[in-house]
Design a protein around this motif. Structure first.
Motif, PDB file in Angstrom:
ATOM      1  N   GLY A  16       8.039  -8.201  -7.518  1.00  0.00           N
ATOM      2  CA  GLY A  16       6.897  -8.834  -6.853  1.00  0.00           C
ATOM      3  C   GLY A  16       5.694  -9.078  -7.736  1.00  0.00           C
ATOM      4  O   GLY A  16       4.631  -9.426  -7.238  1.00  0.00           O
ATOM      5  N   ARG A  37      -0.058  -6.338  -8.774  1.00  0.00           N
ATOM      6  CA  ARG A  37       0.697  -6.872  -7.646  1.00  0.00           C
ATOM      7  C   ARG A  37      -0.301  -7.170  -6.544  1.00  0.00           C
ATOM      8  O   ARG A  37      -1.013  -6.286  -6.078  1.00  0.00           O
ATOM      9  N   SER A  50       4.024  -0.137   4.759  1.00  0.00           N
ATOM     10  CA  SER A  50       4.213  -1.005   3.604  1.00  0.00           C
ATOM     11  C   SER A  50       5.039  -0.248   2.568  1.00  0.00           C
ATOM     12  O   SER A  50       4.640   0.831   2.116  1.00  0.00           O
ATOM     13  N   GLU A  51       6.201  -0.779   2.225  1.00  0.00           N
ATOM     14  CA  GLU A  51       7.108  -0.133   1.277  1.00  0.00           C
ATOM     15  C   GLU A  51       6.705  -0.389  -0.175  1.00  0.00           C
ATOM     16  O   GLU A  51       7.083   0.345  -1.064  1.00  0.00           O
ATOM     17  N   ARG A  52       5.988  -1.452  -0.397  1.00  0.00           N
ATOM     18  CA  ARG A  52       5.653  -1.845  -1.758  1.00  0.00           C
ATOM     19  C   ARG A  52       4.152  -1.701  -1.993  1.00  0.00           C
ATOM     20  O   ARG A  52       3.347  -2.385  -1.365  1.00  0.00           O
ATOM     21  N   TRP A  54       0.518  -2.140  -3.784  1.00  0.00           N
ATOM     22  CA  TRP A  54      -0.107  -3.270  -4.448  1.00  0.00           C
ATOM     23  C   TRP A  54      -1.354  -2.795  -5.170  1.00  0.00           C
ATOM     24  O   TRP A  54      -1.863  -1.713  -4.938  1.00  0.00           O
TER      25      TRP A  54
END
Length: 115
Positions: A16, A37, A50-52, A54
């Motif tokens: 990402g 990110r 939220s798994e990701r 930023w």
């Protein structure tokens, strides 16, 4: 991190990340990787999970003196950053030839003394 006979390879999972948001530099023997990110969640939306993560991330690797940091190759494909750092020529194993002074003397023409 992997070491092959002629290069050191570092792979980092960075899904990402826009390639324009990757910054890689080397100062002396410290390799610094910075990435950003951006959130894809609009500000008006409240995310439940939220798994990701930023934001801005950085990682520093201390490299050995045996690596040629002038020739680092970076490839970012399918969310994986792959850095290939060649091992410096001076650090590669090499054969040293052995000579003998006796062999050199035997190759010299002999001088004869006539009385």
């Amino acid at each position: 991190m992997l070491t092959y006979s002629d290069e050191f390879v570092v792979e980092l999972d960075l899904p990402g990340i826009d390639p324009d948001k990757l910054d890689i530099d080397v100062e002396r023997n410290v390799l610094t990787i910075k990435a950003e990110r951006l959130s894809r969640i609009p500000d008006a939306v409240d995310a439940v999970a939220s798994e990701r993560p930023w934001g801005v991330f950085s990682r520093q690797l201390v490299l050995g003196d045996s690596l040629d940091t002038e020739k680092v190759d970076a490839d970012y494909t399918a969310g994986v950053l792959c850095l290939r750092i060649p091992i410096a020529e001076k650090a590669k194993p090499r054969k040293i030839s052995v000579t003998s002074r006796e062999a050199i003397r035997e190759q010299e023409p002999q001088k004869s003394i006539n009385a």
